[in-house]
Scaffold this motif. Structure first.
Motif, PDB file in Angstrom:
ATOM      1  N   LYS B 273       4.484   5.619  -6.756  1.00 37.77           N
ATOM      2  CA  LYS B 273       4.592   4.497  -6.086  1.00 37.77           C
ATOM      3  C   LYS B 273       3.141   4.700  -4.987  1.00 37.77           C
ATOM      4  O   LYS B 273       2.655   3.864  -4.099  1.00 37.77           O
ATOM      5  N   GLU B 276       0.854   1.831  -4.928  1.00 40.25           N
ATOM      6  CA  GLU B 276       1.453   0.473  -3.535  1.00 40.25           C
ATOM      7  C   GLU B 276       1.325   0.507  -2.777  1.00 40.25           C
ATOM      8  O   GLU B 276       1.369  -0.438  -2.240  1.00 40.25           O
ATOM      9  N   ILE B 279      -2.033  -0.598  -1.286  1.00 40.58           N
ATOM     10  CA  ILE B 279      -1.547  -1.959  -1.329  1.00 40.58           C
ATOM     11  C   ILE B 279      -1.259  -2.213  -0.328  1.00 40.58           C
ATOM     12  O   ILE B 279      -1.726  -3.395  -0.082  1.00 40.58           O
ATOM     13  N   LEU B 280       0.106  -2.126  -0.479  1.00 35.87           N
ATOM     14  CA  LEU B 280       0.348  -3.290   1.139  1.00 35.87           C
ATOM     15  C   LEU B 280      -0.043  -2.427   2.373  1.00 35.87           C
ATOM     16  O   LEU B 280      -0.142  -3.196   3.587  1.00 35.87           O
ATOM     17  N   LYS B 281      -0.730  -1.388   2.246  1.00 32.88           N
ATOM     18  CA  LYS B 281      -1.218  -0.439   3.373  1.00 32.88           C
ATOM     19  C   LYS B 281      -2.631  -1.639   3.738  1.00 32.88           C
ATOM     20  O   LYS B 281      -3.372  -2.123   4.679  1.00 32.88           O
ATOM     21  N   ALA B 282      -3.634  -2.034   2.288  1.00 35.51           N
ATOM     22  CA  ALA B 282      -4.564  -2.544   2.540  1.00 35.51           C
ATOM     23  C   ALA B 282      -4.701  -4.173   3.059  1.00 35.51           C
ATOM     24  O   ALA B 282      -5.001  -4.830   3.849  1.00 35.51           O
ATOM     25  N   ILE B 283      -3.176  -4.609   2.459  1.00 34.71           N
ATOM     26  CA  ILE B 283      -2.458  -6.266   2.936  1.00 34.71           C
ATOM     27  C   ILE B 283      -2.406  -6.082   3.999  1.00 34.71           C
ATOM     28  O   ILE B 283      -2.746  -7.257   4.928  1.00 34.71           O
ATOM     29  N   GLY B 284      -2.064  -4.917   5.182  1.00 42.13           N
ATOM     30  CA  GLY B 284      -1.692  -5.508   6.091  1.00 42.13           C
ATOM     31  C   GLY B 284      -0.314  -4.295   6.896  1.00 42.13           C
ATOM     32  O   GLY B 284       0.065  -4.938   8.260  1.00 42.13           O
ATOM     33  N   ALA B 285       0.192  -3.392   5.865  1.00 45.59           N
ATOM     34  CA  ALA B 285       1.619  -3.769   6.928  1.00 45.59           C
ATOM     35  C   ALA B 285       1.104  -1.795   7.211  1.00 45.59           C
ATOM     36  O   ALA B 285       0.505  -1.479   6.876  1.00 45.59           O
ATOM     37  N   PRO B 363      -7.093   2.279   3.560  1.00 41.57           N
ATOM     38  CA  PRO B 363      -6.324   1.563   3.106  1.00 41.57           C
ATOM     39  C   PRO B 363      -7.738   0.592   2.199  1.00 41.57           C
ATOM     40  O   PRO B 363      -7.501  -0.198   1.289  1.00 41.57           O
ATOM     41  N   ALA B 364      -8.954   1.428   2.626  1.00 44.25           N
ATOM     42  CA  ALA B 364     -10.229   1.283   1.557  1.00 44.25           C
ATOM     43  C   ALA B 364     -10.112   1.246   0.053  1.00 44.25           C
ATOM     44  O   ALA B 364     -10.762   1.302  -0.803  1.00 44.25           O
ATOM     45  N   VAL B 366      -7.642   1.022  -1.958  1.00 46.45           N
ATOM     46  CA  VAL B 366      -7.308   0.194  -2.473  1.00 46.45           C
ATOM     47  C   VAL B 366      -8.445  -0.942  -3.814  1.00 46.45           C
ATOM     48  O   VAL B 366      -8.056  -1.049  -4.389  1.00 46.45           O
ATOM     49  N   PHE B 367      -9.893  -0.372  -2.777  1.00 46.32           N
ATOM     50  CA  PHE B 367     -10.810  -1.144  -4.156  1.00 46.32           C
ATOM     51  C   PHE B 367     -11.395  -0.171  -4.805  1.00 46.32           C
ATOM     52  O   PHE B 367     -11.827  -0.468  -6.179  1.00 46.32           O
ATOM     53  N   ARG B 368     -10.964   0.881  -4.572  1.00 45.41           N
ATOM     54  CA  ARG B 368     -11.767   1.959  -5.346  1.00 45.41           C
ATOM     55  C   ARG B 368     -10.737   2.667  -6.929  1.00 45.41           C
ATOM     56  O   ARG B 368      -9.781   3.455  -5.922  1.00 45.41           O
ATOM     57  N   ARG B 369     -10.456   2.253  -7.660  1.00 47.29           N
ATOM     58  CA  ARG B 369     -10.054   3.218  -8.711  1.00 47.29           C
ATOM     59  C   ARG B 369     -10.818   3.408 -10.312  1.00 47.29           C
ATOM     60  O   ARG B 369     -11.844   2.509 -10.384  1.00 47.29           O
TER      61      ARG B 369
END
Ligand code: ATP
Ligand code: MG
Lengths: 280, 369
Positions: B273, B276, B279-285, B363-364, B366-369
């Motif tokens: 996960k 995921e 993602i949560l970290k990027a979104i602000g968790a 967190p950044a 999340v845009f690289r995959r």
């Protein structure tokens, strides 16, 4: 200056350098940008020009090497690392190319989870998530897992999630790239509505030409700098926005250069011009 | 929601759920059963102290329990004790450890010689209640049953040829059983005279046991005085001393098994996960939020595992009781508490690695995959 006029986003002189020595990449080289409330800004540009890097810096995911980013009242570039999550969760909504929903959670829970991270929980969060999803016409899909949703539905859930904590700014990286054109169009229209009806600022990074008509501004990022509209031109015949560099045809008339989306448009322009000249 | 996310992540994959919960069940059960059997065994070894009526016990100086001891002191001392204020009566008991032979089979037994009708004899019976005669012996019903013995069968014990006269109940333990005979017969069989092994002191109602014990210590040299509880405690310690190392080892193994399984499942879930979490970290968790999710997942595995183990242990306890196993199993609160604390430690340790991994997530990404 009233609140409405004050830019939601102010980017000044943002530079980003990755790596050192031989592997040094200057991804951004002094980028400035202001985005007003209710404005939809489309950032286009060739691959590797720094679009995603810029979006990451705007979204406080990445620190710039130099320059400042201000979101609302917060100058995020000077904030300490541990304060940034709070900025991201409240001030920014992210929409991604591949939706990035949590696979184990239902549509509603995917929205609830970010509400929860911002301190809204229980029935209040549930109600807000439901409203947001109903606003995205997903009222019949509330308890569906992402795997049971279509691409367009997933992206609408993602938009609802991005809106969950009522941020002033939505950042979208290629939001239509994984959708077919009709669904992609629907997503863009919804983003436009969010800007118009709720006064949100929307920054979209995309290669998708079909987004252009919905944007208030189209910016061209090339090699880490904005070439404003200077590198962009409007076809004087059909009114379409085109990149000067890649325009299929151009014509110099009376010391001015005109760019065309096709040779057909250019021919039409030439004929009209000749007629005009004959008349005068 | 963090807990909900953790449980969804865990329940999303059945295999993962089963493995992680089963691992905890296995580890916890190992310890609970071992503890339970030990507690049961410990409870059995004090059966004499727990059931024979007396307030204080007097023994040869330094003797504090029955197992692997001999105790003798002059009977005259017991008569002196009987005269102390507050002592209602002081009953003599002779004691030795011996093999009793019945139907050609041998069994280790505590042999007690007591005055028929006085404290020191059996407290529960299988069949008819009897008093031992000069050539009679009372053995535990379970021994008799195991050896196929019947009333009237010859029994040799402590160098005497005797006859099986009665069947006592509830005297067996993992170590041995208890056999009872007439004190005079015991004396003559062992060639003893004018000595006793233990004095069982019964006090007047309302007499202060501490005061009497102090007075005995002061006035009667060469004896040790213990309360019933102290006597039982030191007998219990015999078992716990013998088993401490084994228990420590088993606790440790259980701890490691649980740790390995929980750590592995929590870590693999986290890795699976990871994007995921990104993602949560990027979104602000915040990291703290994500740490809570990981910990919640460990906690759920462990709680389910603990409940499962406890359920099975209690079922086993019931089944062993019902089918009359030789060694009872007693699940004690102390054991449950210990296992719970151990499991909590396992959960915390198991979460460390995933937490470190998540903390390192940028967190950044999340845009690289
Ligand atoms: N973490 C990183 N480390 C090193 N170089 C990076 C990193 N991120 C981006 N770059 C480099 O910075 C430049 C800009 O990358 P970026 O991803 O922003 O481009 P882009 O405009 O989004 O491209 P695309 O349209 O292909 O998504 C590229 O040359 C890329 O290799
Ligand atoms: Mg990109």
């Amino acid at each position: 200056m009233s609140d409405v006029e004050r830019p939601v986003l102010t980017v000044r002189g943002v530079t980003k350098v990755f790596g050192e020595g031989a592997s040094r990449v200057e991804a951004l080289r002094g980028v400035d940008l202001d985005v007003d409330p209710g404005e939809v800004v489309l950032i286009m540009g060739p691959s590797g020009s720094g679009k995603t890097t810029l979006l990451s810096i705007i979204g406080a995911l990445l620190k710039p090497t130099a320059g400042t980013v201000r979101i609302g009242e917060d100058e995020v570039t000077v904030m300490s690392e541990h304060r940034l999550p709070a900025v991201r969760i409240r001030q920014v909504g992210f929409v991604f190319q591949d939706f990035n929903l949590l696979s184990a959670l239902t549509a509603r829970e995917n929205v609830q989870v970010v509400l929860d991270f911002a301190g809204v929980s229980g029935s209040k969060a549930r109600q807000r998530a439901t409203e947001l999803l109903e606003g995205m016409e997903l009222g019949q899909r509330l308890d569906f897992l992402p795997e049971k949703l279509s691409g367009g539905e997933k992206q609408r859930v993602a938009i609802a999630r991005a809106m969950a904590n009522d941020p002033a700014l939505l950042l979208c990286d290629e939001p239509t790239a994984n959708l077919d054109s009709r669904i992609g169009h629907d997503v863009v229209v919804r983003l436009r509505e969010i800007a118009d009806q709720r006064g949100k600022s929307v920054v979209i990074v995309s290669h998708d030409e079909r987004i252009k008509p919905h944007a208030d501004r189209v910016l061209w990022l090339d090699d880490g700098v904005f070439r404003e509209m200077a590198t962009m031109a409007v076809d004087p015949v059909c009114g379409m926005a085109i990149e000067r560099e890649t325009a299929p045809a151009h014509l110099e008339v009376d010391g001015e250069t005109y760019y065309f989306c096709s040779r057909g448009c250019m021919r039409e322009f030439q004929e009209e011009h000749v007629q005009k000249a004959q008349r005068s | 929601m963090g807990v909900a996310l953790a449980s969804r992540n865990l329940f999303e994959n059945r295999t993962r759920l089963v493995v992680s919960v089963a691992g905890v069940v296995l580890a916890a059960l190992l310890i609970l059963v071992l503890d339970g059997v030990l507690a049961g065994a410990t409870r059995q070894v004090t059966t004499f102290m727990d059931n024979v009526p007396f307030d204080l016990v007097v023994s040869q100086r330094g003797v504090r329990n029955l197992h692997m001891t001999t105790s003798f002191f002059a009977e005259s001392k017991l008569r002196e004790i009987a005269r102390i204020d507050g002592v209602r009566h002081a009953d003599p008991v002779l004691y030795t450890t011996t093999f009793l032979t019945l139907r050609g089979q041998r069994s280790l037994a505590y042999l007690i010689g007591y005055e028929p009708g006085r404290p020191g004899g059996p407290w529960a019976w299988a069949g008819r209640q009897v008093l031992p005669t000069r050539d009679g012996i009372i053995v535990d019903a379970r021994i008799a049953e195991d050896f196929g013995g019947r009333i009237g069968d010859p029994v040799t014990a402590g160098g005497a040829d005797l006859r099986l006269e009665g069947l006592a109940k509830g005297t067996t333990s993992i170590l041995n059983s208890i056999a009872f005979m007439d004190r005079d017969a015991f004396e003559s069989a062992q060639g003893l005279q004018g000595v006793v092994s233990f004095g069982l002191i019964t006090l007047d109602p309302g007499a202060d046991a501490d005061r009497v014990a102090r007075q005995i210590r002061r006035e009667i040299p060469g004896v040790t005085v213990l309360t019933r509880e102290e006597f039982a405690d030191s007998e219990r310690r015999v078992v716990s001393d013998m088993s401490t190392e084994l228990m420590q080892m088993m606790n440790f193994i259980g701890f490691l098994v649980g740790l390995a399984v929980v750590a592995l499942t929590v870590y693999t879930t986290t890795l699976q996960k990871l994007s995921e979490y990104g993602i949560l970290k990027a979104i602000g968790a915040s990291n703290a939020r994500l740490v809570r999710v990981v910990c919640a997942q460990s906690a759920i595995s462990i709680t389910l595992g603990l409940l499962g183990a406890l359920g099975i242990a209690l079922l086993l306890q019931g089944a062993l009781g019902y089918f009359g196993g030789r060694v009872p199993m007693v699940v004690t609160w102390a054991s449950v508490l210990k296992v719970t604390i151990g499991a909590a430690a396992v959960g915390s340790l198991a979460s460390l690695l995933p937490i470190a991994r998540i903390a390192r997530l940028k967190p950044a990404e999340v845009f690289r995959r």
